[in-house]
Scaffold this motif. Structure first.
Motif, PDB file in Angstrom:
ATOM      1  N   VAL A 220      81.622 104.852 105.818  1.00  0.00           N
ATOM      2  CA  VAL A 220      82.615 106.053 105.987  1.00  0.00           C
ATOM      3  C   VAL A 220      84.103 105.477 106.407  1.00  0.00           C
ATOM      4  CG1 VAL A 220      83.031 107.791 107.623  1.00  0.00           C
ATOM      5  CG2 VAL A 220      80.774 107.607 106.734  1.00  0.00           C
ATOM      6  N   ARG A 221      84.280 104.453 107.284  1.00  0.00           N
ATOM      7  CA  ARG A 221      85.724 103.900 107.219  1.00  0.00           C
ATOM      8  C   ARG A 221      86.139 103.409 105.932  1.00  0.00           C
ATOM      9  NH1 ARG A 221      82.758 101.803 112.152  1.00  0.00           N
ATOM     10  NH2 ARG A 221      82.276  99.762 110.932  1.00  0.00           N
ATOM     11  N   ASP A 222      85.517 102.673 105.064  1.00  0.00           N
ATOM     12  CA  ASP A 222      86.058 102.279 103.916  1.00  0.00           C
ATOM     13  C   ASP A 222      86.636 103.665 103.097  1.00  0.00           C
ATOM     14  OD1 ASP A 222      85.741  99.655 104.527  1.00  0.00           O
ATOM     15  OD2 ASP A 222      83.982  99.250 103.354  1.00  0.00           O
ATOM     16  N   ALA A 223      85.825 104.584 102.889  1.00  0.00           N
ATOM     17  CA  ALA A 223      85.923 105.800 102.367  1.00  0.00           C
ATOM     18  C   ALA A 223      87.365 106.356 102.827  1.00  0.00           C
ATOM     19  CB  ALA A 223      84.974 106.578 102.539  1.00  0.00           C
ATOM     20  N   HIS A 224      87.679 106.418 104.122  1.00  0.00           N
ATOM     21  CA  HIS A 224      88.989 106.989 104.537  1.00  0.00           C
ATOM     22  C   HIS A 224      89.852 105.880 104.103  1.00  0.00           C
ATOM     23  CE1 HIS A 224      91.962 107.405 108.006  1.00  0.00           C
ATOM     24  NE2 HIS A 224      91.962 108.265 107.139  1.00  0.00           N
ATOM     25  N   ARG A 225      89.607 104.627 104.273  1.00  0.00           N
ATOM     26  CA  ARG A 225      90.935 103.833 103.870  1.00  0.00           C
ATOM     27  C   ARG A 225      91.052 103.961 102.385  1.00  0.00           C
ATOM     28  NH1 ARG A 225      87.641  99.762 106.505  1.00  0.00           N
ATOM     29  NH2 ARG A 225      88.596  99.494 108.813  1.00  0.00           N
ATOM     30  N   ARG A 226      90.144 103.959 101.448  1.00  0.00           N
ATOM     31  CA  ARG A 226      90.619 104.424 100.118  1.00  0.00           C
ATOM     32  C   ARG A 226      91.214 105.668  99.994  1.00  0.00           C
ATOM     33  NH1 ARG A 226      85.325 101.590  99.220  1.00  0.00           N
ATOM     34  NH2 ARG A 226      84.134 103.704  99.714  1.00  0.00           N
ATOM     35  N   LEU A 227      90.940 106.663 100.519  1.00  0.00           N
ATOM     36  CA  LEU A 227      91.605 107.808 100.476  1.00  0.00           C
ATOM     37  C   LEU A 227      93.048 108.017 100.986  1.00  0.00           C
ATOM     38  CD1 LEU A 227      91.175 110.934  99.924  1.00  0.00           C
ATOM     39  CD2 LEU A 227      90.440 111.243 102.290  1.00  0.00           C
ATOM     40  N   ALA A 228      93.180 106.940 102.068  1.00  0.00           N
ATOM     41  CA  ALA A 228      94.537 106.823 102.825  1.00  0.00           C
ATOM     42  C   ALA A 228      95.352 105.917 102.142  1.00  0.00           C
ATOM     43  CB  ALA A 228      94.498 106.716 104.227  1.00  0.00           C
TER      44      ALA A 228
END
Length: 239
Positions: A220-228
């Protein structure tokens, strides 16, 4: 409508209260569906008379529905202007992803601790979900991939049998969905995400609760990094 949008009915003693509350819920679910499908976009005003006319109801249940959506953080009332679908700023999105990482991690730990028959049955459903994600990625359909991705996570949340977790998770994902609707056409690392899902599913099938929790929170943290568009954190590794 997505599976986490349904809210269970509360007990009601009087028939007229049942009718009134049920009508308000009908309106709420209709407006909520329009928001989650992107038919009413972030920043747009929700027209009460139009909703009432389209559904053939008075404005009373419409107002009731909008108050409930406001309490969930999906819409906001502006003085002398009406009710609008909320725009989430970057700080709020980051905070929601941090909370979602905790909730997903907990769900993963509990899913890996299920009795063997239930754990194996869930593992089969997770594998099928990953196959559907891969098929969506192969045909380049980001919206289909995104929807199946959410379903993968919901399968584990639902498997815990924890109503409080399900409700909290539903509210967090609904709000994050508002920000995600603006870039559903972008491929934000589907191959890497699918590989992460496969590792998560393997840990759940093996009953490795600690690893499943760690992988899900990191995912989930990686998903946010990719999104941001943020670079990965070299101090965090996900086996």
């Amino acid at each position: 409508m997505l599976p986490w949008t349904a809210v269970p009915h509360a007990d009601r003693a009087m028939a007229d209260a049942v009718r009134r509350t049920s009508l308000g819920r009908l309106v709420r679910d209709d407006v909520l569906g329009m928001i989650l499908r992107g038919e009413i976009r972030a920043g747009e005003r929700i027209n009460e008379p139009d909703v009432a006319q389209r559904l053939g109801v008075s404005r009373v249940p419409v107002r009731e529905a909008l108050r409930e959506l406001q309490s969930s953080g999906l819409v906001e009332a502006r003085k002398h202007a009406g009710v609008f679908v909320r725009r989430l700023d970057a700080a709020e999105v980051r905070g929601l992803y941090e909370l979602r990482a905790l909730l997903d991690g907990f769900a993963g730990r509990r899913a890996a601790q299920l009795p063997a028959p239930a754990r194996t049955a869930l593992a089969a459903r997770l594998d099928a979900s990953i196959d559907a994600m891969q098929a969506a990625a192969d045909r380049g359909s980001v919206p289909d991939y995104y929807s199946e991705n959410l379903r993968f996570h919901w399968l584990m949340v639902e498997a815990t049998g924890n109503a409080a977790l399900s409700e909290s998770y539903r509210h967090v994902v609904q709000k994050l969905h508002l920000s995600r609707l603006t870039n559903l056409s972008q491929d934000l690392g589907m191959p890497a995400s699918i590989a992460e899902h496969r590792r998560i599913a393997a840990a759940q099938r093996a009953g490795d609760a600690a690893l499943c929790e760690r992988l899900l929170a990191g995912h989930v943290r990686d998903a946010h990094r990719r999104l941001a568009g943020d670079p990965p954190n070299p101090q965090e590794t996900h086996p």
